[in-house]
Design a protein around this motif. Sequence first.
Motif: not given
Length: 242
Positions: A166-168, A232-233, A220-222, A156-158
Amino acid sequence: SINLMSDKLNKAHQDLKRKNVNLKIVMSDLTHELKTPLSLIKAYCVGIKDGLDDGTYIDTIIKQTDNISKVIEDLLNFSKIERDEIEKTTFDLIDLFHSCLVKHKIEIETKEIDVRISNSHLHQLFVWADKEKIEIVFNNLISNAIKYTEDHKIEIEFEDLEQEIVFQIKNGTNVQQTEKIEKIWEPFYVLEASRNKKASGTGLGLAIVKSILIRHHFKHGVSIFNNQIQFYICFQKNPFNH
């Protein structure tokens, strides 16, 4: 005033078109999703009537009935989210995420999953969004990662940027093809290999996530890369702080 009214009408029209498209997809997939358990229930009922029950038929019927109930429950939640208005407030995204992660602590420990959070020193990253619905997004993405990780790891990453956060979230996967990956957002879609029917639940979790993010206008995407599936968002920061 006329321009404002025109913009509102256009927005309402686009929203209606989106809901109509979603409805057609859901109804088509729902028919297929309910057909199998209903067919099994009928077959096992006929088997009981014909005296073929080996002692497991009732359990199978109960299990398939529970599956139908779960689909209906998730559909009602999906419908409610589609109807609800987006009510944006300012809140700490990091704090909300950790409160969601805590709810899955027992499941994470039971499955011996290693959860790693990059930039964990970040705190008080305020965003402008519907807190209740973003909580649903986090819960669904965390649950999805726990359910399908192939290497017992979740990353998890911010990332704190100037105007957005950006969140992943990543987890291991055996899926190699990427041309169909965007279909993962569709209701009831089953991605081969990792998203098998045994673990896939109703398949509405990511559809709910996408619906919420589209209504927020969040990018957002994948993607799949190096045996990892990544979601990600891009969250909008609180505009009143600029």
